[in-house]
Design a protein around this motif. Structure first.
Motif, mmCIF file in Angstrom:
data_model
loop_
_atom_site.group_PDB
_atom_site.id
_atom_site.type_symbol
_atom_site.label_atom_id
_atom_site.label_comp_id
_atom_site.label_asym_id
_atom_site.label_seq_id
_atom_site.Cartn_x
_atom_site.Cartn_y
_atom_site.Cartn_z
ATOM 1 N N ILE A 18 -33.398 -55.245 -13.945
ATOM 2 C CA ILE A 18 -33.445 -55.025 -15.394
ATOM 3 C C ILE A 18 -34.802 -55.432 -15.956
ATOM 4 O O ILE A 18 -35.387 -54.730 -16.777
ATOM 5 C CB ILE A 18 -32.292 -55.774 -16.094
ATOM 6 N N SER A 19 -35.336 -56.549 -15.492
ATOM 7 C CA SER A 19 -36.660 -56.995 -15.939
ATOM 8 C C SER A 19 -37.738 -55.997 -15.551
ATOM 9 O O SER A 19 -38.646 -55.693 -16.339
ATOM 10 C CB SER A 19 -36.994 -58.367 -15.350
ATOM 11 N N TYR A 20 -37.656 -55.458 -14.344
ATOM 12 C CA TYR A 20 -38.619 -54.472 -13.872
ATOM 13 C C TYR A 20 -38.560 -53.205 -14.726
ATOM 14 O O TYR A 20 -39.595 -52.669 -15.133
ATOM 15 C CB TYR A 20 -38.363 -54.134 -12.395
ATOM 16 N N ILE A 21 -37.351 -52.742 -14.990
ATOM 17 C CA ILE A 21 -37.183 -51.533 -15.801
ATOM 18 C C ILE A 21 -37.745 -51.754 -17.199
ATOM 19 O O ILE A 21 -38.432 -50.894 -17.761
ATOM 20 C CB ILE A 21 -35.701 -51.102 -15.847
ATOM 21 N N THR A 27 -44.805 -50.648 -20.390
ATOM 22 C CA THR A 27 -46.074 -50.107 -19.915
ATOM 23 C C THR A 27 -46.196 -48.628 -20.289
ATOM 24 O O THR A 27 -47.240 -48.189 -20.788
ATOM 25 C CB THR A 27 -46.197 -50.271 -18.388
ATOM 26 N N LYS A 28 -45.153 -47.868 -20.075
ATOM 27 C CA LYS A 28 -45.181 -46.441 -20.399
ATOM 28 C C LYS A 28 -45.307 -46.230 -21.906
ATOM 29 O O LYS A 28 -45.989 -45.317 -22.353
ATOM 30 C CB LYS A 28 -43.918 -45.735 -19.880
ATOM 31 N N LYS A 29 -44.649 -47.078 -22.689
ATOM 32 C CA LYS A 29 -44.741 -46.964 -24.148
ATOM 33 C C LYS A 29 -46.170 -47.232 -24.612
ATOM 34 O O LYS A 29 -46.693 -46.513 -25.460
ATOM 35 C CB LYS A 29 -43.779 -47.923 -24.830
ATOM 36 N N LYS A 30 -46.820 -48.239 -24.043
ATOM 37 C CA LYS A 30 -48.211 -48.516 -24.405
ATOM 38 C C LYS A 30 -49.113 -47.340 -24.057
ATOM 39 O O LYS A 30 -49.987 -46.955 -24.837
ATOM 40 C CB LYS A 30 -48.716 -49.778 -23.693
#
Length: 111
Positions: A18-21, A27-30
Motif C-alpha cells: 500500500i505504501s509503494y502504491i 510520483t505520477k501525479k507530480k
C-alpha cells in the motif's frame, strides 16, 4: 504461534504494498502536474506571440492562423487558468481576416 507470525508478515507485506502504491501515485501525479504546467506555459506563450504579431504589428489575422490560435486557446482553457489570455483572445477574435485595403494595394499582406 505460527498463525500469529504469518498474520504479522501478511500485515507487513500489505502495508509495504500500500505504501509503494501510494508513493507511485504521488510520483505520477507530480509528473502529470509538471507536464500540465509545461504544456499550459507553451500554449500561453504561443497565444501571446500570436497576439503581439497579429494585433500589435499587423492589425489583421488570416483565417488559418485564427483557427490555429483558437485550437491553442481551447487546450489552454481546458488546462485551467485563463487570466489575461481571455482578453488577448477577444482582441484576436475581433480582428478582420484580411489586410486593410491600403496594405493590400501596396502588397503588404504577408502573414
Amino acid at each position: 504461534m505460527i498463525e500469529s507470525t504469518m498474520q504479522t508478515v501478511i500485515n507487513i507485506i500489505a502495508g509495504a504494498v500500500i505504501s509503494y502504491i501510494f508513493a507511485l501515485y504521488r510520483t505520477k501525479k507530480k509528473e502529470n502536474d509538471a507536464l500540465r504546467a509545461g504544456v499550459q506555459a507553451l500554449l500561453r506563450d504561443r497565444i501571446i506571440q500570436a497576439y503581439n504579431h497579429y494585433v500589435c504589428e499587423k492589425g489583421w489575422v488570416p483565417i488559418y492562423a485564427k483557427e490555429s490560435i483558437d485550437a491553442c486557446y481551447k487546450s489552454y482553457e481546458a488546462l485551467g487558468d485563463n487570466g489575461v489570455i481571455d482578453n488577448l483572445m477577444q482582441q484576436l477574435n475581433d480582428l478582420q481576416n484580411y489586410p486593410p485595403k491600403d496594405k493590400r494595394m501596396r502588397g503588404e499582406d504577408n502573414a
